[in-house]
Scaffold this motif. Structure first.
Motif, PDB file in Angstrom:
ATOM      1  N   GLY A 164     -14.128   5.269  -1.481  1.00 13.73           N
ATOM      2  CA  GLY A 164     -13.113   5.682  -0.508  1.00 13.73           C
ATOM      3  C   GLY A 164     -13.108   7.193  -0.315  1.00 13.73           C
ATOM      4  N   LEU A 197       0.981   4.111  -2.773  1.00 10.54           N
ATOM      5  CA  LEU A 197       0.731   5.516  -2.415  1.00 10.54           C
ATOM      6  C   LEU A 197       1.822   6.423  -2.961  1.00 10.54           C
ATOM      7  CD1 LEU A 197      -0.426   5.742   1.298  1.00 10.54           C
ATOM      8  CD2 LEU A 197      -1.530   6.683  -0.712  1.00 10.54           C
ATOM      9  N   ALA A 198       3.075   6.012  -2.708  1.00 12.88           N
ATOM     10  CA  ALA A 198       4.200   6.831  -3.147  1.00 12.88           C
ATOM     11  C   ALA A 198       4.177   6.992  -4.659  1.00 12.88           C
ATOM     12  CB  ALA A 198       5.510   6.197  -2.698  1.00 12.88           C
ATOM     13  N   MET A 199       3.887   5.886  -5.351  1.00 13.28           N
ATOM     14  CA  MET A 199       3.915   5.923  -6.814  1.00 13.28           C
ATOM     15  C   MET A 199       2.817   6.844  -7.348  1.00 13.28           C
ATOM     16  SD  MET A 199       4.317   2.608  -9.128  1.00 13.28           S
ATOM     17  CE  MET A 199       3.945   2.666 -10.849  1.00 13.28           C
ATOM     18  N   ALA A 234       1.337   9.209  -5.744  1.00  9.57           N
ATOM     19  CA  ALA A 234       1.590  10.581  -5.326  1.00  9.57           C
ATOM     20  C   ALA A 234       2.568  11.258  -6.271  1.00  9.57           C
ATOM     21  CB  ALA A 234       2.137  10.602  -3.905  1.00  9.57           C
ATOM     22  N   VAL A 235       3.589  10.511  -6.700  1.00 14.64           N
ATOM     23  CA  VAL A 235       4.613  11.129  -7.538  1.00 14.64           C
ATOM     24  C   VAL A 235       4.167  11.210  -8.995  1.00 14.64           C
ATOM     25  CG1 VAL A 235       6.950  10.875  -8.400  1.00 14.64           C
ATOM     26  CG2 VAL A 235       6.475  10.513  -5.996  1.00 14.64           C
ATOM     27  N   LEU A 236       3.527  10.131  -9.497  1.00 15.90           N
ATOM     28  CA  LEU A 236       3.159  10.111 -10.915  1.00 15.90           C
ATOM     29  C   LEU A 236       1.825  10.791 -11.180  1.00 15.90           C
ATOM     30  CD1 LEU A 236       4.248   6.541 -11.950  1.00 15.90           C
ATOM     31  CD2 LEU A 236       5.527   8.663 -12.018  1.00 15.90           C
ATOM     32  N   PHE A 259      -9.541   7.103  -0.186  1.00 14.78           N
ATOM     33  CA  PHE A 259      -9.713   7.779   1.101  1.00 14.78           C
ATOM     34  C   PHE A 259      -8.614   8.817   1.311  1.00 14.78           C
ATOM     35  CE2 PHE A 259      -8.930   7.987   5.712  1.00 14.78           C
ATOM     36  CZ  PHE A 259     -10.169   8.421   6.137  1.00 14.78           C
ATOM     37  N   LEU A 260      -7.411   8.481   0.863  1.00 16.02           N
ATOM     38  CA  LEU A 260      -6.286   9.398   1.037  1.00 16.02           C
ATOM     39  C   LEU A 260      -6.191  10.410  -0.099  1.00 16.02           C
ATOM     40  CD1 LEU A 260      -3.620   6.890   2.335  1.00 16.02           C
ATOM     41  CD2 LEU A 260      -4.955   8.519   3.648  1.00 16.02           C
ATOM     42  N   GLY A 261      -7.208  10.454  -0.951  1.00 16.27           N
ATOM     43  CA  GLY A 261      -7.235  11.430  -2.029  1.00 16.27           C
ATOM     44  C   GLY A 261      -6.331  11.075  -3.189  1.00 16.27           C
ATOM     45  N   MET A 262      -5.926   9.798  -3.271  1.00 15.65           N
ATOM     46  CA  MET A 262      -5.018   9.382  -4.335  1.00 15.65           C
ATOM     47  C   MET A 262      -5.715   8.462  -5.330  1.00 15.65           C
ATOM     48  SD  MET A 262      -2.081  10.731  -3.962  1.00 15.65           S
ATOM     49  CE  MET A 262      -2.362  12.231  -3.058  1.00 15.65           C
ATOM     50  N   GLU A 281       2.222  -0.734   8.228  1.00 18.44           N
ATOM     51  CA  GLU A 281       1.677  -0.189   6.997  1.00 18.44           C
ATOM     52  C   GLU A 281       0.234   0.261   7.190  1.00 18.44           C
ATOM     53  OE1 GLU A 281       1.718  -1.422   2.378  1.00 18.44           O
ATOM     54  OE2 GLU A 281       0.985  -2.880   3.798  1.00 18.44           O
ATOM     55  N   LEU A 309      11.458   6.879  -8.612  1.00 15.00           N
ATOM     56  CA  LEU A 309      10.294   7.750  -8.405  1.00 15.00           C
ATOM     57  C   LEU A 309      10.735   9.200  -8.289  1.00 15.00           C
ATOM     58  CD1 LEU A 309       7.647   6.173  -6.053  1.00 15.00           C
ATOM     59  CD2 LEU A 309       7.567   6.592  -8.488  1.00 15.00           C
ATOM     60  N   LEU A 358       0.834  -1.214   0.000  1.00 13.45           N
ATOM     61  CA  LEU A 358       0.000   0.000   0.000  1.00 13.45           C
ATOM     62  C   LEU A 358       0.866   1.261   0.000  1.00 13.45           C
ATOM     63  CD1 LEU A 358      -2.887   1.138   0.140  1.00 13.45           C
ATOM     64  CD2 LEU A 358      -2.593   1.264   2.603  1.00 13.45           C
ATOM     65  N   ALA A 379     -10.058   1.480  -2.092  1.00 12.93           N
ATOM     66  CA  ALA A 379     -10.802   2.420  -1.260  1.00 12.93           C
ATOM     67  C   ALA A 379      -9.841   3.224  -0.386  1.00 12.93           C
ATOM     68  CB  ALA A 379     -11.809   1.672  -0.399  1.00 12.93           C
ATOM     69  N   GLY A 380      -8.770   2.560   0.087  1.00 14.28           N
ATOM     70  CA  GLY A 380      -7.775   3.250   0.904  1.00 14.28           C
ATOM     71  C   GLY A 380      -7.107   4.365   0.118  1.00 14.28           C
ATOM     72  N   LEU A 400      -3.338   4.442   7.253  1.00 14.21           N
ATOM     73  CA  LEU A 400      -4.755   4.811   7.200  1.00 14.21           C
ATOM     74  C   LEU A 400      -5.301   5.123   8.591  1.00 14.21           C
ATOM     75  CD1 LEU A 400      -5.879   2.180   4.595  1.00 14.21           C
ATOM     76  CD2 LEU A 400      -6.051   4.638   4.333  1.00 14.21           C
ATOM     77  N   PHE A 429     -10.185   2.472   7.798  1.00 13.07           N
ATOM     78  CA  PHE A 429     -10.454   3.906   7.956  1.00 13.07           C
ATOM     79  C   PHE A 429     -11.921   4.147   8.281  1.00 13.07           C
ATOM     80  CE2 PHE A 429     -10.348   2.726   3.491  1.00 13.07           C
ATOM     81  CZ  PHE A 429     -11.563   3.180   3.004  1.00 13.07           C
ATOM     82  N   ILE A 456       7.610  12.149   1.185  1.00 14.80           N
ATOM     83  CA  ILE A 456       6.901  10.930   0.777  1.00 14.80           C
ATOM     84  C   ILE A 456       7.895   9.784   0.632  1.00 14.80           C
ATOM     85  CG2 ILE A 456       5.602   9.824  -1.091  1.00 14.80           C
ATOM     86  CD1 ILE A 456       4.458  12.601  -1.742  1.00 14.80           C
TER      87      ILE A 456
END
Lengths: 286, 343
Positions: A239, A138-140, A142-144, A226-229, B283, B35, A134, A222-223, B287, B154, B313
């Motif tokens: 989410g 997220l990182a991917m 967020a960056v892309l 939820f985090l806007g990603m 991890e 990245l 996860l 959904a996660g 959330l 969450f 990040i």
């Protein structure tokens, strides 16, 4: 000879019998079909336009006109929950499309090839398995940049090793089998051997695995949302809807409760189906 | 076999494991490096600003080493990491490493409490359902696991806050403690449970606990289901073996057989499951922390997401990935010591 073949049970009857024996899987399959229908016929089934804003009735509680209430922009929650099946199922299918073929190919090549190819490929598989999926996704994203395609790619990046392991285990059993020896004697090698003769033996376990994985995948999607990603607004996505409802959870709980309930139901459907399929196809497992 | 050759074999096996850990680590580093280079945010432009002249832009690129080939840039990146340089966070204007040092104890505390709670409940459930397979508790455990795998943490966290904090007032709200205590808290290790206990202030400790219980329970749910399911299967597999039958024949009772014979033999599995669940909790904290405004690595990461703070990040990603690898390695080593058969 022919009479024996005629006397075999009709497959449809077997299916019916199996369905009766596993009520959980039946329930899961039914719920999944319902989800697919909701996604396909959302414009006809939804009571309102999911993006239509009515600021004067914002955050209205569930009522006769709005079964699940309205959100912070006065959009009908029932309509948004129904439309929310679309990005979720689309993302799930995209992830499957990326992971299953890739993972199976890696596993089959490793299992058939043996030696160095196997060692390198399985090391790579173990390596990816030992990474936090996860967080990397997220990182991917967020960056892309967020979006349907990037989200699916990010989740697929760490989801394929399960299929590689499974295909390799199945293929190893086959490696010295008479069945493959016979195929080789017919001059079948390479790509045709892998996809025509090894792949069909790996598919049943892969299907079970995919069904079992889907629940977790929906939670991951959904996660991200939820985090806007996830899928960018104003598209209705469960989410992101929970995140929006989280801001008013203490006063208007239904805004978060409705999409969250949809996530739980979708997950339950896949988990029930996966459990049931495993019981059918893999009786050794208890 | 002599002791020396056994030791040599053991070391060789550990060496193979170490190779995997090293490869995983380099994979993780390569991921974060790529990245950072693939990022659509031009770091040279970030450095000089939008209105810089072409020459100062080129100078910045040169200074940042962006004109060099990728492998060289990767080597430079590794060198920076070795010196503890994870870059500067744009949102906090602090070195990312300092930020991570500050927030990590909160996450570690939360995940540790959650794994203790989760494994206590999970193992009890596993033992009970392995003792009475197919019984009421077994069925209950199955249904529980099914729901635990289907509930988004969450959402569960939000509902728990609504019910136990806002309506029933049983638990503390978001954050690690009430604002009143924020300034009276003695400076310490960052592990509030420990700091509060050492300060001897009962009300402070109670406050810390009331804030900790909800996120820890929500986070523990998944680990609990995982441990219960996997340990049940492991214990039942042991119970089918001949040595169990033999000890039953010698007159050992069913509980004794389960606890004194089957459980120790499933120890290697237990260690693996615990290590993986612990890693999963670190991890899952991403959330949970966001929902409970818990100032740990997870919330640091999600705050950085919204600020498009690439250095933060990637720093948080590296930290969580490193924990994953370390826990995997720890499980390998522990299993090697406790259960040399299974390597």
């Amino acid at each position: 000879m022919t009479t024996e073949i005629v006397n075999l049970p009709v497959p449809r009857l077997v299916w019916r019998k199996r369905l009766r024996r596993s009520p959980a899987a039946t329930l899961g399959a039914a719920a999944l079909i319902l989800l697919l229908l909701l996604a396909a016929f959302a414009p006809w089934l939804a009571p309102y336009d999911p993006n239509l804003q009515h600021i004067e009735i914002r955050l209205a509680p569930p009522s006769h006109a709005h079964w699940l209430g309205t959100d912070g922009f006065g959009r009908d929650l029932a309509a948004r929950v129904i439309y929310g099946t679309r990005p979720t199922l689309l993302l799930v299918s995209l992830v499957l499309l990326f992971t299953v073929p890739f993972g199976l190919t890696v596993g089959m090549v490793a299992g058939l090839g043996g030696g160095w190819a196997e060692r390198i490929l399985m090391r790579l598989t173990d390596m990816v398995l030992a990474l936090p999926s996860l967080v990397l996704a997220l990182a991917m994203v967020a960056v892309l940049g967020p979006g349907l395609f990037n989200g699916a790619l990010a989740l697929a990046l760490t989801a394929w090793p399960a299929y590689a392991r499974l295909a390799r285990a199945e293929t190893q059993l086959l490696r010295r089998s008479d069945y493959l020896a016979a195929a080789r004697m017919h001059g079948i090698y390479g790509v045709r051997l892998v996809f025509g003769h090894v792949l069909p033996m790996c598919l049943p376990t892969a299907v079970v695995r995919a069904a079992l994985d889907m629940g977790g995948m929906i939670l991951a999607i959904a996660g991200l949302g939820f985090l806007g990603m996830g899928v960018p607004p104003p598209t209705a996505e469960w989410g992101a809807m929970v995140a929006e409802g989280g801001k008013v959870i203490f006063d208007q709980w239904w805004v978060a409760a409705a999409p969250g309930g949809a996530i739980v139901l979708a997950c339950l459907a896949f988990n029930l189906l996966g459990d049931g399929l495993r019981d059918w196809l893999d009786p050794r497992h208890d | 076999m002599t002791a020396a050759s056994l030791l040599a074999r053991g070391l060789r096996r550990l060496g193979t494991h170490a190779l995997t850990w090293g490869l995983t680590l380099s994979g993780l580093l390569l991921f974060t490096f790529l990245l950072s280079r693939l990022s659509p945010i031009d770091s040279a432009l970030q450095w000089v600003g939008d209105h810089a002249s072409a020459s100062s832009y080129a100078q910045a690129r040169l200074a940042l080493g962006l004109d060099r080939p990728l492998p060289l840039q990767f080597a430079h990146y590794l060198g920076q990491l070795l010196h503890g340089d994870l870059g500067m966070s744009r949102s906090t204007s602090q070195p990312v490493l300092d930020d991570l040092k500050r927030v990590f104890p909160a996450t570690l505390e939360l995940a540790t409490v959650a794994i203790v709670v989760g494994s206590a409940f999970g193992l009890s459930l596993a033992l009970l359902s392995a003792r009475y397979p197919g019984g009421a508790i077994d069925t209950l455990a199955r249904v529980f696991a099914l729901f635990a795998y289907s509930l988004p943490v969450f959402w569960l966290g939000l509902l728990a806050l609504l019910l136990f904090y806002a309506r029933l007032h049983w638990a503390g709200g978001p954050g690690r403690l009430d604002d009143v205590y924020l300034y009276t808290l003695p400076q310490g290790s960052g592990f509030l449970l420990y700091d509060a206990w050492r300060s001897g202030d009962r009300t402070l400790l109670a406050n810390v606990l009331s804030h900790l219980c909800l996120p820890a329970l929500v986070l523990a749910l998944h680990a609990c289901a995982n441990i219960a399911r996997l340990m049940r299967a492991g214990l039942l597999a042991e119970m089918r073996k001949d040595y169990i039958l033999a000890s039953r024949a010698r007159g050992a009772g069913p509980w004794r057989v389960l606890l004194a014979h089957a459980l120790p033999n499933a120890g290697a599995l237990l260690l693996t499951v615990l290590a993986l669940s612990y890693a999963g909790l670190l991890e899952g904290a991403v959330l949970t922390e966001t929902v409970f405004a818990w100032p740990g690595v997870g919330r640091y990461l999600t705050t950085a997401l919204f600020a498009a703070d690439t250095a933060a990040i990637l720093g948080a990603t590296l930290l969580i990935g490193l924990c994953f690898i370390l826990l995997n390695a720890l499980a390998d080593v522990l299993i090697h010591f406790f259960d040399p058969r299974s390597v």
